[in-house]
Design a protein around this motif. Structure first.
Motif, PDB file in Angstrom:
ATOM      1  N   GLU A   1      19.336  67.591  84.191  1.00  0.00           N
ATOM      2  CA  GLU A   1      19.381  66.438  85.083  1.00  0.00           C
ATOM      3  C   GLU A   1      20.777  66.411  85.680  1.00  0.00           C
ATOM      4  OE1 GLU A   1      19.415  61.551  85.122  1.00  0.00           O
ATOM      5  OE2 GLU A   1      18.898  62.626  83.291  1.00  0.00           O
ATOM      6  N   THR A   2      20.876  66.415  87.005  1.00  0.00           N
ATOM      7  CA  THR A   2      22.177  66.466  87.663  1.00  0.00           C
ATOM      8  C   THR A   2      22.535  65.090  88.215  1.00  0.00           C
ATOM      9  OG1 THR A   2      21.798  68.777  88.278  1.00  0.00           O
ATOM     10  CG2 THR A   2      23.553  67.611  89.420  1.00  0.00           C
ATOM     11  N   ILE A   3      23.728  64.648  87.880  1.00  0.00           N
ATOM     12  CA  ILE A   3      24.242  63.356  88.319  1.00  0.00           C
ATOM     13  C   ILE A   3      25.437  63.612  89.230  1.00  0.00           C
ATOM     14  CG2 ILE A   3      25.277  61.178  87.561  1.00  0.00           C
ATOM     15  CD1 ILE A   3      23.703  61.528  84.945  1.00  0.00           C
ATOM     16  N   TYR A   4      25.510  62.881  90.333  1.00  0.00           N
ATOM     17  CA  TYR A   4      26.533  63.123  91.338  1.00  0.00           C
ATOM     18  C   TYR A   4      27.529  61.970  91.390  1.00  0.00           C
ATOM     19  CZ  TYR A   4      22.956  66.439  92.725  1.00  0.00           C
ATOM     20  OH  TYR A   4      22.012  67.438  92.709  1.00  0.00           O
ATOM     21  N   CYS A   5      28.814  62.320  91.499  1.00  0.00           N
ATOM     22  CA  CYS A   5      29.884  61.333  91.636  1.00  0.00           C
ATOM     23  C   CYS A   5      30.869  61.829  92.690  1.00  0.00           C
ATOM     24  CB  CYS A   5      30.623  61.123  90.312  1.00  0.00           C
ATOM     25  SG  CYS A   5      29.584  60.575  88.944  1.00  0.00           S
ATOM     26  N   ALA A   6      31.474  60.881  93.398  1.00  0.00           N
ATOM     27  CA  ALA A   6      32.463  61.258  94.411  1.00  0.00           C
ATOM     28  C   ALA A   6      33.859  61.356  93.810  1.00  0.00           C
ATOM     29  CB  ALA A   6      32.458  60.246  95.551  1.00  0.00           C
ATOM     30  N   THR A   7      34.137  60.562  92.787  1.00  0.00           N
ATOM     31  CA  THR A   7      35.455  60.537  92.164  1.00  0.00           C
ATOM     32  C   THR A   7      35.293  60.454  90.643  1.00  0.00           C
ATOM     33  OG1 THR A   7      35.672  58.131  92.164  1.00  0.00           O
ATOM     34  CG2 THR A   7      36.377  59.306  94.154  1.00  0.00           C
ATOM     35  N   PRO A   8      36.299  60.834  89.896  1.00  0.00           N
ATOM     36  CA  PRO A   8      36.214  60.730  88.428  1.00  0.00           C
ATOM     37  C   PRO A   8      36.127  59.293  87.940  1.00  0.00           C
ATOM     38  CG  PRO A   8      38.425  61.368  89.124  1.00  0.00           C
ATOM     39  CD  PRO A   8      37.555  61.464  90.330  1.00  0.00           C
ATOM     40  N   GLU A   9      36.595  58.365  88.758  1.00  0.00           N
ATOM     41  CA  GLU A   9      36.539  56.952  88.364  1.00  0.00           C
ATOM     42  C   GLU A   9      35.108  56.449  88.224  1.00  0.00           C
ATOM     43  OE1 GLU A   9      40.423  57.962  89.597  1.00  0.00           O
ATOM     44  OE2 GLU A   9      38.564  58.113  90.786  1.00  0.00           O
TER      45      GLU A   9
ATOM     46  N   THR B   1      38.643  70.777  96.143  1.00  0.00           N
ATOM     47  CA  THR B   1      39.057  71.192  97.480  1.00  0.00           C
ATOM     48  C   THR B   1      39.516  70.031  98.357  1.00  0.00           C
ATOM     49  OG1 THR B   1      36.753  71.100  98.250  1.00  0.00           O
ATOM     50  CG2 THR B   1      37.572  73.227  97.474  1.00  0.00           C
ATOM     51  N   ASN B   2      39.128  68.813  98.014  1.00  0.00           N
ATOM     52  CA  ASN B   2      39.542  67.660  98.806  1.00  0.00           C
ATOM     53  C   ASN B   2      40.597  66.825  98.092  1.00  0.00           C
ATOM     54  OD1 ASN B   2      37.693  67.498 101.331  1.00  0.00           O
ATOM     55  ND2 ASN B   2      36.280  67.962  99.662  1.00  0.00           N
ATOM     56  N   ASP B   3      41.272  67.423  97.117  1.00  0.00           N
ATOM     57  CA  ASP B   3      42.306  66.707  96.364  1.00  0.00           C
ATOM     58  C   ASP B   3      43.685  67.324  96.567  1.00  0.00           C
ATOM     59  OD1 ASP B   3      40.763  64.686  94.910  1.00  0.00           O
ATOM     60  OD2 ASP B   3      39.815  66.382  93.915  1.00  0.00           O
ATOM     61  N   LEU B   4      43.899  67.993  97.683  1.00  0.00           N
ATOM     62  CA  LEU B   4      45.165  68.689  97.913  1.00  0.00           C
ATOM     63  C   LEU B   4      46.347  67.730  97.945  1.00  0.00           C
ATOM     64  CD1 LEU B   4      44.101  71.306 100.626  1.00  0.00           C
ATOM     65  CD2 LEU B   4      44.621  71.734  98.227  1.00  0.00           C
TER      66      LEU B   4
ATOM     67  N   LYS C   1      45.683  65.671  86.302  1.00  0.00           N
ATOM     68  CA  LYS C   1      46.026  64.889  85.108  1.00  0.00           C
ATOM     69  C   LYS C   1      44.858  64.007  84.679  1.00  0.00           C
ATOM     70  CE  LYS C   1      51.064  64.622  85.443  1.00  0.00           C
ATOM     71  NZ  LYS C   1      52.229  63.712  85.608  1.00  0.00           N
ATOM     72  N   THR C   2      44.140  63.459  85.649  1.00  0.00           N
ATOM     73  CA  THR C   2      42.966  62.632  85.329  1.00  0.00           C
ATOM     74  C   THR C   2      41.909  63.457  84.616  1.00  0.00           C
ATOM     75  OG1 THR C   2      43.336  61.142  87.204  1.00  0.00           O
ATOM     76  CG2 THR C   2      41.103  61.237  86.311  1.00  0.00           C
ATOM     77  N   TYR C   3      41.630  64.647  85.145  1.00  0.00           N
ATOM     78  CA  TYR C   3      40.613  65.497  84.521  1.00  0.00           C
ATOM     79  C   TYR C   3      41.086  66.026  83.164  1.00  0.00           C
ATOM     80  CZ  TYR C   3      37.971  65.280  88.834  1.00  0.00           C
ATOM     81  OH  TYR C   3      37.246  64.837  89.908  1.00  0.00           O
ATOM     82  N   TYR C   4      42.369  66.267  83.032  1.00  0.00           N
ATOM     83  CA  TYR C   4      42.903  66.690  81.731  1.00  0.00           C
ATOM     84  C   TYR C   4      42.657  65.603  80.684  1.00  0.00           C
ATOM     85  CZ  TYR C   4      46.248  67.804  78.043  1.00  0.00           C
ATOM     86  OH  TYR C   4      46.821  68.062  76.835  1.00  0.00           O
ATOM     87  N   SER C   5      42.904  64.361  81.066  1.00  0.00           N
ATOM     88  CA  SER C   5      42.661  63.247  80.150  1.00  0.00           C
ATOM     89  C   SER C   5      41.193  63.149  79.765  1.00  0.00           C
ATOM     90  CB  SER C   5      43.116  61.936  80.805  1.00  0.00           C
ATOM     91  OG  SER C   5      42.842  60.820  79.976  1.00  0.00           O
ATOM     92  N   MET C   6      40.311  63.364  80.717  1.00  0.00           N
ATOM     93  CA  MET C   6      38.876  63.326  80.446  1.00  0.00           C
ATOM     94  C   MET C   6      38.473  64.469  79.520  1.00  0.00           C
ATOM     95  SD  MET C   6      37.601  62.374  84.314  1.00  0.00           S
ATOM     96  CE  MET C   6      35.861  62.414  83.939  1.00  0.00           C
TER      97      MET C   6
ATOM     98  N   LEU D   1      44.592  72.463  83.487  1.00  0.00           N
ATOM     99  CA  LEU D   1      43.144  72.468  83.270  1.00  0.00           C
ATOM    100  C   LEU D   1      42.622  73.703  82.547  1.00  0.00           C
ATOM    101  CD1 LEU D   1      42.037  71.147  86.786  1.00  0.00           C
ATOM    102  CD2 LEU D   1      42.440  69.822  84.701  1.00  0.00           C
ATOM    103  N   LEU D   2      43.465  74.687  82.336  1.00  0.00           N
ATOM    104  CA  LEU D   2      43.000  75.932  81.723  1.00  0.00           C
ATOM    105  C   LEU D   2      42.919  75.781  80.210  1.00  0.00           C
ATOM    106  CD1 LEU D   2      42.139  78.827  82.248  1.00  0.00           C
ATOM    107  CD2 LEU D   2      44.523  79.510  82.032  1.00  0.00           C
ATOM    108  N   ARG D   3      41.689  75.760  79.697  1.00  0.00           N
ATOM    109  CA  ARG D   3      41.427  75.652  78.271  1.00  0.00           C
ATOM    110  C   ARG D   3      40.275  76.589  77.921  1.00  0.00           C
ATOM    111  NH1 ARG D   3      43.168  71.572  75.248  1.00  0.00           N
ATOM    112  NH2 ARG D   3      41.269  71.700  74.008  1.00  0.00           N
ATOM    113  N   SER D   4      40.018  76.743  76.638  1.00  0.00           N
ATOM    114  CA  SER D   4      38.923  77.627  76.231  1.00  0.00           C
ATOM    115  C   SER D   4      37.572  77.093  76.682  1.00  0.00           C
ATOM    116  CB  SER D   4      38.935  77.820  74.714  1.00  0.00           C
ATOM    117  OG  SER D   4      38.796  76.580  74.050  1.00  0.00           O
ATOM    118  N   GLU D   5      37.490  75.784  76.956  1.00  0.00           N
ATOM    119  CA  GLU D   5      36.217  75.184  77.374  1.00  0.00           C
ATOM    120  C   GLU D   5      36.079  75.105  78.889  1.00  0.00           C
ATOM    121  OE1 GLU D   5      38.516  73.413  75.679  1.00  0.00           O
ATOM    122  OE2 GLU D   5      37.851  73.536  73.591  1.00  0.00           O
ATOM    123  N   SER D   6      37.058  75.594  79.625  1.00  0.00           N
ATOM    124  CA  SER D   6      37.019  75.420  81.077  1.00  0.00           C
ATOM    125  C   SER D   6      36.955  76.756  81.804  1.00  0.00           C
ATOM    126  CB  SER D   6      38.250  74.638  81.554  1.00  0.00           C
ATOM    127  OG  SER D   6      39.439  75.356  81.290  1.00  0.00           O
TER     128      SER D   6
END
Length: 245
Positions: free
Chosen positions: A34-42, A60-63, A71-76, A101-106
Motif C-alpha cells: 500500500e503506497t502512501i504519498y506525502c509532499a513533506t516529511p512534516e 530534488t526539490n530541496d536544494l 537533518k529532518t530525515y536523519y532524525s526520522m 543519510l548514508l547508513r546500512s539501512e539506506s
C-alpha cells in the motif's frame, strides 16, 4: 491488528509528477504494497512511520534547504531503524546526503536513476541495500575540473594506500605490509582525500567503489590486477626485500 502480509511504502516528494512516477513503479512492480504519498516529511506521523517497510524520498526539490531536509530525515531514521530508506539525490546534495543519510539501512540513488535501479533498490530491502546506486557513482556524475584532474595528481604512495583500502585492508594492516607507521599511512590517506576534494571516509569509499575511482586504482576485477600496477608494486617492494636482514 495489521496482517503479517501488510506492507507499506511511503513516497515523499514535493513534485506531483514525481509522486505519480514513483507510485506507478510501486503499483506495477510491488502490488503487495500500500503506497502512501506525502509532499513533506512534516505530513508523516510516527504511527505511519512505524508501519512503513520502505520510505522513498525525493530530494530534488530541496536544494535550497538541503541541510535542513537531510537533518529532518536523519532524525526520522533514528526513530525507526528497521525501515529501508531510498533517497533520490541530485548531485549538488550528494556530499551532504553521504554525510547525514548514508547508513546500512539506506540507499542513495541518482536523480537520473533508471526505473530498473529504483525497482532493484526497493526489492533489495534494508538488509541488502546497495548503499549508493551505480548511477550516482558513474563517471558522468563527476565534474572533470573538480574530480578527474586531482585524481591524476595522486602520488603513487597515495594510490597504493587507497587501493589497499579498497581491497578491504585496515590502516594497521597497510602499515605493516608497507613497513610504514600508522601515522604515515593515515597522513597519506588524508592527503589523497584533500586532493580528491573528499570530506569524509564515507565519500572516500564511495569514490574508491565508483567506476572512475576503481579505474584509477586498478581495482576493476574484470581487468585483473593491472600489469602496470604490479610492476610499480614490485619496484617499490624489491628494495625492501633486498634490505631485509
Amino acid at each position: 491488528m495489521l496482517s503479517e502480509k501488510y506492507r507499506c511504502a511511503v513516497v515523499i516528494s514535493r513534485a506531483p509528477i514525481i509522486q505519480f512516477g514513483l507510485g506507478a513503479i510501486m503499483a506495477q512492480s510491488f502490488c503487495e504494497y500500500e503506497t502512501i504519498y506525502c509532499a513533506t516529511p512534516e505530513e508523516i506521523t510516527l504511527s505511519l512511520l512505524q508501519h512503513a517497510n520502505v520510505v522513498i524520498v525525493d530530494l530534488t526539490n530541496d536544494l535550497r534547504q538541503a541541510r535542513s531536509a537531510c537533518k529532518t530525515y536523519y532524525s526520522m531514521m533514528m526513530q525507526c531503524l528497521d525501515i529501508h530508506w531510498v533517497f533520490i539525490v541530485p548531485l549538488p546534495i550528494y556530499p551532504l546526503a553521504v554525510e547525514l543519510l548514508l547508513r546500512s539501512e539506506s540507499t542513495l540513488l541518482s536523480s537520473m536513476e533508471p526505473v530498473e535501479g529504483i525497482i532493484n533498490a526497493v526489492r533489495s530491502g534494508n538488509r541488502r541495500a546497495e548503499i549508493i546506486g551505480r548511477s550516482l557513482l558513474s563517471d558522468r556524475d563527476y565534474d572533470d575540473d573538480d574530480v578527474s584532474q586531482p585524481a591524476l595528481s595522486l602520488t603513487y604512495s597515495e594510490k597504493q594506500v587507497l587501493r589497499l583500502l579498497g581491497k578491504g585492508w585496515g590502516i594497521n594492516q597497510i602499515a605493516s605490509m608497507l613497513k610504514k607507521s600508522n601515522k604515515t599511512v593515515s597522513a597519506q590517506k588524508n592527503s589523497a582525500m584533500r586532493r580528491l576534494l573528499l570530506r569524509s571516509n564515507a565519500e572516500l569509499y564511495a569514490w574508491i567503489n565508483s567506476s572512475y575511482g576503481a579505474g584509477i586504482l586498478n581495482l576493476n576485477p574484470m581487468n585483473g590486477e593491472g600489469k602496470q600496477w604490479k610492476k610499480a608494486e614490485q619496484e617499490e617492494t624489491l628494495p625492501l626485500l633486498n634490505n631485509a636482514p
